[in-house]
Design an enzyme around this catalytic site. Structure first.
Site, short mmCIF file in Angstrom:
data_model
loop_
_atom_site.label_atom_id
_atom_site.label_comp_id
_atom_site.label_asym_id
_atom_site.label_seq_id
_atom_site.Cartn_x
_atom_site.Cartn_y
_atom_site.Cartn_z
N GLU A 60 0.83 -1.20 0.00
CA GLU A 60 0.00 0.00 0.00
C GLU A 60 0.87 1.26 0.00
OE1 GLU A 60 -1.49 1.67 3.67
OE2 GLU A 60 -1.30 -0.31 4.59
N LYS A 195 -4.56 -2.53 14.82
CA LYS A 195 -3.99 -1.52 15.71
C LYS A 195 -4.72 -1.51 17.04
CE LYS A 195 -2.65 1.47 11.84
NZ LYS A 195 -3.25 0.68 10.75
#
Length: 752
Positions: A60, A195
């Site tokens: 990405e 996360k």
């Protein structure tokens, strides 16, 4: 280029010109391929990897623009790409530059994105059309990158961590698009989990609802304890929540991806890789920093897509850079694991990333025939020529074609003797490994894409920068017969080492090669196959090229490793005369057998008047070197000449049924005890083409050889008579096709 004539009934001639497929490559270059439909641009490294079927990792670009500050973002991006290459894959960083979607970025592009930072638009799936239509520069998120990777056929994507369900999502409805993308896009995401600023428990629940399998990679662990199923929390190795499953080896990961595609589930996978222990940030320190950052975000009104970058920045500040160091370390570690998985997927599961439908049997045009006959993958290796065929057919209305521009029809098609043989074998149901070379040019690109369209494997093709792709330019008379042709082909660059390695790796049942390959390659083929005791089929290709094999004849005597050959009458004569000139027939041991052949042939001459006697004698003299010779006789059929170690019970010297016949001549046992067995001649009438036009003779002989090689690799040579009947039918079908190999060839032709 050879053709096999088949007896045909009178019919009108018709052929259509089809050149549109090659025109679409006129604006492409050697460094990139542009797909206008999706506006995908591949850089040279990814283009090469697609052509050579090298494993590719999608990366990405949001992590560059929105995940880290400059210059750490640029350093990390360059280092991650280096790690991917070091572990055997090609890095395809994905981004939108001025409205064009790029799969694979140059260093200058990475630097530009790194310096632009947050001014670059963050692009999820929903933003792709907007960015392209307005000519924007965008950094792709996990969801955006997955969508584009799937368009490009890339199966493995490496990132830091995925998005998830945000805290208080029950009131804010803030759920990352990454999760819904995973539910509908079959790409495997290698990450360090979710996360810890997110709600991990709800994220795992949501992924389950989306049908996404989540596995934790626990390399070198033993047992199946709770630790094996612990889901990582990005900065830390444990989150307190379990994964549904765990994977302990790279091969298990690759196998999971393979079967997810094979089952056509159309959902992604999450392979969570815990951060290495030496790089893991202190869990308590991180948790305190997260709680403080969340409180600060609420107090100053940060919301929506701005929350994650705000929290990461604040956490990094409060941990004095510890979280950023951990972030960089886990991305690099994920790149190592992901690259190894992609390499294993390509090598151990034979998955081609360039066409995702090739993973799924029901979408594979060749494998659609599996219900009729099982396919044997790589049980046949074919080595030889590949070319673009340009066939010009003269208009029957005009008579004077000499030294002038003449009306007619022109057609482009796939060609090359070896390639045609490989396609015919594929259509029969035996999927061969085809080894050849093409140039990095427009004809080469066209050939490569057309082969993929019809379901042929292309991993054996060498892509050469310094050599052009072969072109065969033929002129046919109005009835489809060859007048003359120009062959601009050079296959001396096919690597003998590559051939030897491929044969050793695949251990096929049969190796087939044509006369286009160099004498160096022929030596590699013979030596490798002799060592592994793999029989070989030689397709002579043309009169000059047929002679290449003769210099190897003496080395063939001990093993007869070249078991089969299929010359036409002219090629048979060339083989015989070259061997005679080299003194290869100066032995007495076989002379008596030839005398017996002469007696039998002379006695039966009236019934054999359709064939030249020289064919029998020339074939018989070559039998000590090649024990199965199938002479293709054009519209007269075919003649099988065999050396039999154990002859069948012989009641008559010859058997005639109409024009078909079988003659068996016993070999005499010599004083030294050697000899014995028999020479067998079996004649096959031609297949009659009825109620169909004969439109193209180019490729009929190759279809014959391909069908025969496929049958021999699958069944062995015991039913060779039936295989020759089927091979003649394959040739007849190709005579009726505008293509060099008929699309109507199926496994039914050899279903015994």
């Amino acid at each position: 280029m050879r053709h096999l004539g088949i007896k045909r009934l009178p019919s009108s001639f018709h052929i259509q010109r089809t050149i549109n497929n090659i025109r679409k490559f006129n604006n492409s270059s050697a460094s990139k391929i542009i797909d206008e439909k999706f506006k995908l641009i591949f850089n040279k490294e990814i283009n090469d990897a697609l052509i050579k079927q090298k494993p590719i990792i999608a990366l990405e670009s949001t992590i560059i623009c929105h995940g880290m500050p400059y210059p750490q973002n640029l350093d990390t991006a360059l280092e991650v790409e280096r790690i991917v290459r070091q572990n055997g894959s090609a890095p395809a960083t994905i981004a939108i530059l001025n409205g064009r979607i790029h799969v694979g970025l140059e260093s200058k592009d990475l630097e530009k994105l790194a310096k632009m930072g947050k001014s670059v638009k963050k692009c999820s799936r929903r933003d792709l059309a907007l960015a392209v239509s307005q000519g924007l520069t965008g950094a792709t998120t996990v969801a955006g990158t997955m969508a584009i990777a799937h368009m490009a056929g890339i199966k493995v994507f490496v990132t830091g961590g995925i998005g998830g369900v945000h805290r208080d999502a029950e009131t804010t409805m803030d759920i990352s698009a990454d999760l819904t993308e995973l539910g509908r896009t079959p790409v495997a995401v290698i990450c360090a989990g979710v996360k810890s600023i997110l709600d991990i428990e709800k994220t795992l629940e949501y992924l389950e609802t989306q049908g996404v399998l989540v596995s934790t990679f626990v390399e070198n662990r033993n047992g199946n304890g709770d630790d094996d199923f612990e889901f990582p929390a990005f900065f830390t190795r444990k989150s307190g929540f379990k994964s549904p499953s765990s994977l302990k080896t790279i091969k298990e990961c690759a196998s999971l991806i393979y079967y997810n595609s094979l089952l056509n589930l159309q959902s992604g996978l999450v392979i969570a890789v815990p951060i290495p222990e030496k790089n893991a940030a202190d869990a308590e320190l991180i948790q305190v920093a997260i709680e403080n950052a969340l409180m600060a975000a609420r107090n100053i009104g940060v919301s929506g897509k701005e929350v994650t970058p705000f929290l990461l920045k604040r956490v990094n500040e409060q941990t004095q850079g510890a979280s950023l160091k951990a972030n960089i370390a886990l991305v690099k570690n994920n790149a190592i694991i992901g690259s190894q998985i992609a390499k294993c997927l390509a090598e151990d599961f034979n998955c081609s990333h360039e066409n995702r439908e090739n993973y799924i049997d029901t979408h594979h045009p060749i494998n659609d025939m599996k219900q009729e006959q099982p396919t044997q993958q790589n049980k046949l290796v074919v080595i030889g020529g590949i070319a673009v065929d340009i066939v010009s057919t003269l208009d029957p209305k005009f008579k004077d074609y000499h030294r002038t521009s003449s009306p007619g029809k022109i057609r482009f098609s796939l060609g090359g003797v070896g390639r045609n043989i490989a396609e015919a074998a594929s259509r029969i149901g035996v999927s061969p490994l085809f080894i050849s070379s093409i140039g990095r040019d427009i004809p080469g690109t066209w050939l490569l894409n057309k082969m993929k369209e019809i379901g042929m494997a292309t991993e054996g093709l060498q892509i050469l920068d310094e050599k052009p792709t072969g072109v065969y330019n033929a002129v046919h008379d109005p009835y489809g017969d060859l007048l003359y042709a120009v062959a601009d082909m050079d296959f001396d660059n096919i690597s003998g080492d590559l051939i030897s390695e491929a044969i050793k790796k695949n251990k096929p049942n049969l190796v087939c090669f044509d006369g286009n390959v160099s004498t160096t390659c022929i030596t590699s083929i013979i030596e490798t196959c002799q060592a592994l005791q793999i029989p070989v089929f030689f397709e002579p290709t043309s009169v000059p090229k047929s002679k290449k094999i003769v210099m190897h004849f003496r080395s063939l005597l001990p093993t007869n490793i070249i078991r089969y050959t299929s010359p036409n009458k002219l090629e048979l004569a060339a083989l015989h005369n070259e061997a005679e000139a080299l003194g290869l027939f100066d032995y007495e041991a076989y002379s008596q057998d030839l005398t017996d052949v002469e007696k039998v042939i002379g006695k039966s001459n009236e019934k054999l008047s359709l064939l030249n006697e020289e064919i029998f004698f020339q074939s018989a003299r070559l039998l000590p070197y090649i024990p199965n010779i199938i002479v293709t006789l054009g519209n007269q059929g075919a003649l099988l000449v065999q050396s039999l170690a154990d002859p069948p019970l012989i009641r008559d010297e010859s058997k005639f049924r109409g024009n078909n016949f079988e003659i068996i001549v016993p070999k005499r046992v010599r004083e030294d005890g050697r000899g014995g067995g028999a020479i067998r001649f079996r004649y096959f009438e031609p297949t009659v083409v009825e109620n169909e036009e004969v439109v193209n003779v180019t490729g009929a002989g190759d279809s014959f050889a391909g069908a025969l090689a496929a049958g021999l690799s699958y069944y062995g040579d015991k039913p060779i008579d039936d295989l020759i009947d089927g091979a003649q039918k394959a040739a007849a079908l190709t005579l009726q096709s505008h293509e060099t190999v008929s699309e109507k060839i199926t496994p039914k032709l050899l279903a015994l």
